[in-house]
Design a protein around this motif. Structure first.
Motif, PDB file in Angstrom:
ATOM      1  N   ASP A 296       0.808  -1.217   0.000  1.00 61.33           N
ATOM      2  CA  ASP A 296       0.000   0.000   0.000  1.00 61.33           C
ATOM      3  C   ASP A 296       0.839   1.264   0.000  1.00 61.33           C
ATOM      4  OD1 ASP A 296      -2.063  -1.770   0.099  1.00 61.33           O
ATOM      5  OD2 ASP A 296      -2.772  -1.221   2.100  1.00 61.33           O
ATOM      6  N   ALA A 297       1.959   1.260   0.693  1.00 61.49           N
ATOM      7  CA  ALA A 297       2.793   2.456   0.748  1.00 61.49           C
ATOM      8  C   ALA A 297       3.299   2.813  -0.650  1.00 61.49           C
ATOM      9  CB  ALA A 297       3.964   2.242   1.705  1.00 61.49           C
ATOM     10  N   GLU A 298       3.647   1.804  -1.430  1.00 65.99           N
ATOM     11  CA  GLU A 298       4.116   2.064  -2.787  1.00 65.99           C
ATOM     12  C   GLU A 298       2.961   2.515  -3.683  1.00 65.99           C
ATOM     13  OE1 GLU A 298       7.642  -0.892  -3.808  1.00 65.99           O
ATOM     14  OE2 GLU A 298       6.204  -1.829  -2.443  1.00 65.99           O
ATOM     15  N   GLY A 523       2.474  -4.609   5.632  1.00 60.78           N
ATOM     16  CA  GLY A 523       1.962  -4.988   6.945  1.00 60.78           C
ATOM     17  C   GLY A 523       0.821  -4.165   7.478  1.00 60.78           C
ATOM     18  N   ASN A 524       0.325  -3.205   6.692  1.00 55.51           N
ATOM     19  CA  ASN A 524      -0.722  -2.319   7.197  1.00 55.51           C
ATOM     20  C   ASN A 524      -2.136  -2.810   6.923  1.00 55.51           C
ATOM     21  OD1 ASN A 524       1.145  -0.446   8.187  1.00 55.51           O
ATOM     22  ND2 ASN A 524       1.352   0.517   6.174  1.00 55.51           N
ATOM     23  N   ARG A 532      -2.316 -13.931   8.062  1.00 62.91           N
ATOM     24  CA  ARG A 532      -1.078 -14.415   8.677  1.00 62.91           C
ATOM     25  C   ARG A 532      -1.348 -15.013  10.051  1.00 62.91           C
ATOM     26  NH1 ARG A 532       2.907  -9.307   7.016  1.00 62.91           N
ATOM     27  NH2 ARG A 532       3.224  -9.960   4.842  1.00 62.91           N
ATOM     28  N   ALA A 533      -2.223 -14.374  10.808  1.00 62.79           N
ATOM     29  CA  ALA A 533      -2.556 -14.892  12.136  1.00 62.79           C
ATOM     30  C   ALA A 533      -3.263 -16.233  12.027  1.00 62.79           C
ATOM     31  CB  ALA A 533      -3.435 -13.880  12.883  1.00 62.79           C
ATOM     32  N   PHE A 534      -4.190 -16.356  11.080  1.00 63.51           N
ATOM     33  CA  PHE A 534      -4.920 -17.609  10.890  1.00 63.51           C
ATOM     34  C   PHE A 534      -3.970 -18.724  10.492  1.00 63.51           C
ATOM     35  CE2 PHE A 534      -7.290 -20.678   8.355  1.00 63.51           C
ATOM     36  CZ  PHE A 534      -8.384 -20.938   9.165  1.00 63.51           C
TER      37      PHE A 534
END
Length: 541
Positions: A296-298, A523-524, A532-534
């Motif tokens: 997203d930052a890019e 990571g946002n 990732r948590a799942f």
């Protein structure tokens, strides 16, 4: 067998730049015999090389120089006329059509020193001379090129241009079996054996198979074309059509970074006032790929670059990109409140392209409508839906041209579906959203866009998840992913739907794929964190 042969040859062919040791642009290898003097013949070859990569301005310039070098070189004027007929882009404007017709008249007046050259000129007359709509002229030209190829079976240029005419004709008749496109692929595969470094062969193979059902057939050509014609901005971008179709986001990003840089360089070198539309085209594809991979930052960097542009050439490509990029940035990241109130930045709002192509405003109102409905602001959503209806009603679709009105209709129906849900009309919401999904499935995207801002079938899946219908939602997401593989929202939605349906194995599969697709994410994004948590929680199951 033919398709396998194409893949093998494209994978093994030596790079074009290994053969280009001169000082001219590296555009691949084109061989076209003419009866013109040596200088005009060389410039005509250069014009054809540009033409095969859809670099129409450069092609026309080369053909004009060829005609100046040999005024009796009728085929040079033919090339100029070809430069104004861009078969897979928008139909020529009235001014472009007149310039093309004038160039063809000069070709006839100059004459041709061979029957073959005369036949090339006559074949193009099928487009410029034919009565009727643009689509009817496109179909007439394909028939003429078919006759030309049959008359000169050993002329590879006749075959390659015929293949291109078949692809163009396929955009008119829209055969769901892709009969013309498949035939074009057969012709190009045969040409490939003789000319592996020909730019048109790789380029047109990509266009032949630029459809969800066929995209994997074009992957070898996509990975080859940029190396064949490294000095063409379009050759840097075009492979990303296939990378995007297949969800190969890293390759799509690399392709469009190179395309944007090449487009900027061309605009500067040519003294262009403002941005070239091909820069904006690459920026839209680049934004799309960044968003799908969670970078997203890019993507924000591209948006900032866009909002700094005050002028660009007023084409449909410009109009689409300047409205779609901000809409994608908000809707893909589920920023409903910002989407509900978004308006075009003042600098971009004055672009001439938007006044010429009113349908592009629909991208903005779609963002307003969906954003407002998803946050429960039904009054604002109703107003935006009403505006979408007005835009839809105002769009006039000339015969044979792309149906932007239908695209606006799909957006309006998706927005109406979310509005109905916000108002508690759940049955109406599902009915309207299904209708939008069916219409979207039956409608091919325009090459100007990497994909829908929000695919309608994907939105149906989201709605069904909201309604607790996990099994039906999973089916909708899986169908959407077949048309648009590895979309972040599609994978996330499929994982959520599978979990809701009690299908733990499918949930693990889709979330694992999402984690892989977003391995370079910043990571946002909440969806990435959840996936990732799942995956961590269910490791080893």
């Amino acid at each position: 067998m033919i398709l396998i042969l194409a893949a093998a040859l494209l994978a093994s062919a030596s790079p074009a730049d290994e053969h280009a040791h001169g000082h001219g642009p590296q555009l691949g290898k084109v061989t076209f015999q003419t009866s013109c003097n040596a200088q005009a013949a060389s410039l005509t070859q250069l014009g054809l090389a540009w033409l095969h990569s859809f670099e129409y301005q450069r092609a026309e310039r080369s053909f004009a120089e060829a005609a100046a070098a040999d005024p009796s070189c009728g085929i040079a004027h033919w090339g100029a006329a070809m430069s104004y007929y861009h078969p897979l882009w928008a139909a020529p404007t009235p001014d472009e059509f007149q310039k093309g017709a004038s160039a063809l008249a000069k070709a006839r007046s100059a004459g041709a020193r061979s029957q073959r050259e005369s036949d090339y000129i006559a074949a193009l007359g099928a487009f410029y001379d034919a009565a009727g709509s643009h689509g009817e002229r496109v179909l007439a030209y394909e028939k003429a090129m078919d006759r030309l190829q049959r008359s000169y079976p050993g002329d590879s240029e006749a075959a390659i241009f015929h293949a291109l005419s078949l692809i163009a004709a396929g955009t008119i008749d829209k055969d769901p079996a892709y009969t013309r496109e498949r035939r074009a692929g057969e012709i190009l595969n045969a040409a490939l054996k003789r000319q592996p470094d020909h730019p048109g062969v790789a380029h047109y193979l990509i266009h032949s198979f630029d459809y969800p059902a066929l995209a994997d057939l074009a992957l070898p050509a996509a990975r080859r074309y940029a190396g064949i014609a490294p000095d063409s901005a379009h050759a840097q971008h075009m492979p990303s059509h296939i990378f995007t179709r297949l969800g190969l986001w890293d390759e799509a990003i690399a392709s469009n970074r190179a395309a944007e840089a090449a487009a900027k360089a061309w605009a500067k070198a040519s003294g262009m006032s403002g941005a070239w539309d091909q820069q904006l085209h690459a920026m839209d594809y680049l934004t799309y790929a960044y968003l799908q991979s969670g970078r997203d930052a890019e993507a924000e960097t591209v948006l900032r670059e866009l909002t700094a542009i005050a002028r660009a050439n007023p084409t449909p490509t410009t109009a689409y990109a300047v409205t779609s990029i901000p809409a994608r940035m908000l809707l893909e990241r589920r920023r409903w409140e910002e989407a509900a109130t978004f308006e075009m930045p003042a600098r971009l709002g004055g672009l001439e392209a938007l006044s010429r192509h009113k349908w592009a405003e629909a991208n903005l109102r779609f963002a307003n409508a969906v954003g407002a409905a998803r946050m429960g602001d039904t009054a604002r959503a109703k107003a935006a839906v009403a505006r979408l209806g007005e835009i839809e009603a105002s769009v006039v679709v000339p015969p044979g041209e792309y149906d932007w009105r239908k695209q606006v209709a799909i957006q309006r129906q998706v927005a109406e579906g979310w509005l109905a849900y916000a108002e508690g009309r759940k049955d109406d919401a599902v009915r309207v959203m299904r209708a939008a999904a069916d219409l979207d499935d039956a409608t091919e995207k325009h090459p100007v866009t990497p994909g829908s801002i929000l695919p309608a079938r994907e939105q149906l899946g989201e709605l069904l998840v909201e309604l607790g219908e996990g099994k039906e939602a999973l089916a909708a997401f899986e169908a959407s992913l077949k048309r648009a593989p590895k979309r972040l929202a599609g994978l996330y939605g499929a994982g959520r739907a599978a979990r809701l349906a009690g299908d733990a194995a499918q949930a693990r599969r889709y979330f694992a794929e999402l984690v892989e697709v977003t391995k370079a994410a910043d990571g946002n994004r909440a969806e990435v964190k959840e996936a990732r948590a799942f995956r961590a929680q269910t490791a080893g199951r």
